[in-house]
Design an enzyme around this catalytic site. Structure first.
Site, PDB file in Angstrom:
ATOM      1  N   GLY A  72      20.919 -20.634  -0.187  1.00 59.83           N
ATOM      2  CA  GLY A  72      20.856 -20.010   1.201  1.00 59.83           C
ATOM      3  C   GLY A  72      22.007 -19.807   2.054  1.00 59.83           C
ATOM      4  N   GLY A  96      22.969 -16.802   4.854  1.00 53.51           N
ATOM      5  CA  GLY A  96      22.304 -16.772   6.132  1.00 53.51           C
ATOM      6  C   GLY A  96      22.969 -17.112   7.271  1.00 53.51           C
ATOM      7  N   GLN A  97      22.350 -17.113   8.347  1.00 48.78           N
ATOM      8  CA  GLN A  97      23.159 -17.762   9.905  1.00 48.78           C
ATOM      9  C   GLN A  97      23.873 -19.048   9.701  1.00 48.78           C
ATOM     10  OE1 GLN A  97      20.668 -18.385  13.193  1.00 48.78           O
ATOM     11  NE2 GLN A  97      22.105 -17.958  14.510  1.00 48.78           N
ATOM     12  N   ASP A 105      22.879 -17.708  -3.159  1.00 45.43           N
ATOM     13  CA  ASP A 105      21.823 -17.046  -2.433  1.00 45.43           C
ATOM     14  C   ASP A 105      21.248 -16.176  -2.980  1.00 45.43           C
ATOM     15  OD1 ASP A 105      20.308 -15.566  -0.155  1.00 45.43           O
ATOM     16  OD2 ASP A 105      21.729 -16.846   1.273  1.00 45.43           O
ATOM     17  N   ILE A 106      20.082 -15.382  -2.872  1.00 45.11           N
ATOM     18  CA  ILE A 106      19.432 -14.467  -3.524  1.00 45.11           C
ATOM     19  C   ILE A 106      19.959 -12.996  -3.261  1.00 45.11           C
ATOM     20  CG2 ILE A 106      17.736 -13.600  -1.843  1.00 45.11           C
ATOM     21  CD1 ILE A 106      15.655 -13.980  -4.235  1.00 45.11           C
ATOM     22  N   ARG A 107      20.896 -12.977  -2.366  1.00 48.76           N
ATOM     23  CA  ARG A 107      21.844 -11.698  -2.094  1.00 48.76           C
ATOM     24  C   ARG A 107      23.111 -12.036  -1.715  1.00 48.76           C
ATOM     25  NH1 ARG A 107      21.841 -11.931   3.990  1.00 48.76           N
ATOM     26  NH2 ARG A 107      20.643 -13.541   4.515  1.00 48.76           N
ATOM     27  N   ASP A 124      17.777 -17.622  -6.877  1.00 46.27           N
ATOM     28  CA  ASP A 124      16.376 -17.755  -6.111  1.00 46.27           C
ATOM     29  C   ASP A 124      15.631 -19.112  -6.151  1.00 46.27           C
ATOM     30  OD1 ASP A 124      13.767 -17.607  -5.731  1.00 46.27           O
ATOM     31  OD2 ASP A 124      13.198 -15.952  -7.113  1.00 46.27           O
ATOM     32  N   TYR A 128       5.378 -20.986   9.845  1.00 48.70           N
ATOM     33  CA  TYR A 128       6.824 -21.576   9.636  1.00 48.70           C
ATOM     34  C   TYR A 128       6.823 -23.114  10.088  1.00 48.70           C
ATOM     35  CZ  TYR A 128      11.776 -22.346  10.861  1.00 48.70           C
ATOM     36  OH  TYR A 128      13.056 -22.671  11.125  1.00 48.70           O
ATOM     37  N   LYS A 179       7.257 -26.382   7.925  1.00 47.46           N
ATOM     38  CA  LYS A 179       8.420 -27.536   8.450  1.00 47.46           C
ATOM     39  C   LYS A 179       7.914 -28.776   8.493  1.00 47.46           C
ATOM     40  CE  LYS A 179      12.251 -25.140   8.302  1.00 47.46           C
ATOM     41  NZ  LYS A 179      12.901 -25.335   6.911  1.00 47.46           N
TER      42      LYS A 179
HETATM   43  C1  AKB Z   1      13.012 -19.481  14.678  1.00 47.62           C
HETATM   44  O1  AKB Z   1      13.194 -19.104  15.895  1.00 47.62           O
HETATM   45  O2  AKB Z   1      12.487 -19.497  14.015  1.00 47.62           O
HETATM   46  C2  AKB Z   1      14.322 -20.407  14.400  1.00 47.62           C
HETATM   47  C3  AKB Z   1      13.950 -21.955  14.654  1.00 47.62           C
HETATM   48  C4  AKB Z   1      14.019 -22.229  16.032  1.00 47.62           C
HETATM   49  O3  AKB Z   1      13.704 -22.723  13.884  1.00 47.62           O
HETATM   50  N1  AKB Z   1      15.725 -20.027  15.034  1.00 47.62           N
END
Ligand code: AKB
Length: 312
Positions: free
Chosen positions: A9, A12-13, A35-37, A53, A143, A147
């Site tokens: 990854g 990404g950011q 990364d995948i891209r 991937d 999400y 986590k």
């Molecule tokens: C999000 O906004 O989903 C992320 C985070 C706080 O993990 N930046």
């Protein structure tokens, strides 16, 4: 001989800046971006890149064996806002990628893992201010659930199999090199781009929505510091609370107005408001400070200065 590191990854950011910082420290050829891209020019041109991937165990294993990788930073994930739209895809990516890397470590093919958690592990029943390291969690987003489960698995793999996995709960991250994608805290990056382009920004979060945030340079420093910390200093193998600053949209707007006096913010909250409302306003990171010497350097004022200077 310097160790070889794999970042999954990497485009990404966080991955982009982390890859560049690790290449600076360990040498370009020792840090394999994947990364995948494909990613930005600075990342692609500065060292090895593998198309990968994160949900495919054998693809990661091939890269690990080929480059004799010792450490993996797993930065691939679907963030909070996008994950609400694609719950099963988010669960699949966020969990399978973690199991792939934890299992490689369990089998002795790699020796150390970094995996990012998030303030999203907390939920509406969590104390909002100065949220403690150990408290009620009950995340209400896809999400956040992934986590929190990931944190439990990290601790399990450490305790049962001795896997050296290290993690921090990132707040919203502010950066100028690479845009974030699909998060709830993304407004705090978009606002700077729009301030420079149009001197105006419509916030998808309501006035008064105070969230924990951090400038990317601090986040990279924290990531490298926890990975370098002596094992015996680490008392937490789920994930450490991490903090730098907290602010609401009107506060970041005033910090921009101090530099661009005719900047205007208005508000048009969408589905991300409910996600933000379920998260803490500020975080108690005293355990990270005590165990591995964490200390942030950037507040809102100097974050705004850095963002406006570098984006201009
Ligand atoms: C999000 O906004 O989903 C992320 C985070 C706080 O993990 N930046």
């Amino acid at each position: 001989m310097a160790k070889n590191i794999l970042i999954i990854g990497a485009c990404g950011q966080i991955g982009t800046e982390l890859t560049l910082a690790l290449r600076e420290k360990y040498g370009n050829d020792h840090v394999i971006a994947s990364d995948i891209r494909e990613g930005g020019e600075s990342l692609m041109a500065s060292g090895p890149f593998e198309s990968l991937d994160a949900t495919q165990y054998s693809a990661i294993e091939d890269v690990v064996m080929h480059y004799e990788i010792e450490e993996v930073y797993l930065m691939a994930a679907m963030l909070s806002a996008t994950a609400e739209k694609f719950p099963m895809r988010a669960w699949n990516l966020n969990m399978n990628s973690l199991f792939n890397v934890l299992n490689l470590a369990k089998e002795g093919k790699i020796s150390k893992v970094f995996w990012p958690s998030s303030i999203a592990v907390f939920g509406p029943n969590t104390p909002k201010e100065n949220t403690p390291q150990n408290t009620i969690m009950e995340p209400s987003t896809v999400y956040g659930i992934s986590k929190q489960s990931g944190e439990r698995w990290c601790e399990y793999y450490f305790k049962k199999y001795g896997v050296d996995v290290r993690s921090v709960r990132y707040p919203g991250l502010i950066s100028w090199k690479t845009l974030p994608g699909g998060g709830t805290t993304d407004y705090a990056v978009e606002i700077y781009h729009e301030a420079i382009k149009n001197k105006r920004y419509t916030s998808f979060l309501q006035k008064g929505t105070k969230l924990p945030m951090m400038f990317m340079e601090d986040a990279i420093r924290a990531t490298m510091a926890i990975m370098e910390a002596p094992t015996e200093h680490l008392n937490i193998r789920s994930s450490y609370n991490l903090a730098a600053m907290s602010f609401a949209p009107e506060e970041i707007a005033s910090s921009i107005t101090a530099e661009i006096p005719d900047f205007i913010i208005d508000y048009d909250p969408d589905f991300r408001q409910e996600i933000a409302d379920s998260w803490p306003s500020s975080i108690d990171d005293s355990q990270a400070r005590k165990d591995w010497g964490w200390e942030p350097s950037f507040d809102l004022k100097n974050t705004t200065k850095e963002m406006l200077t570098n984006l201009n």
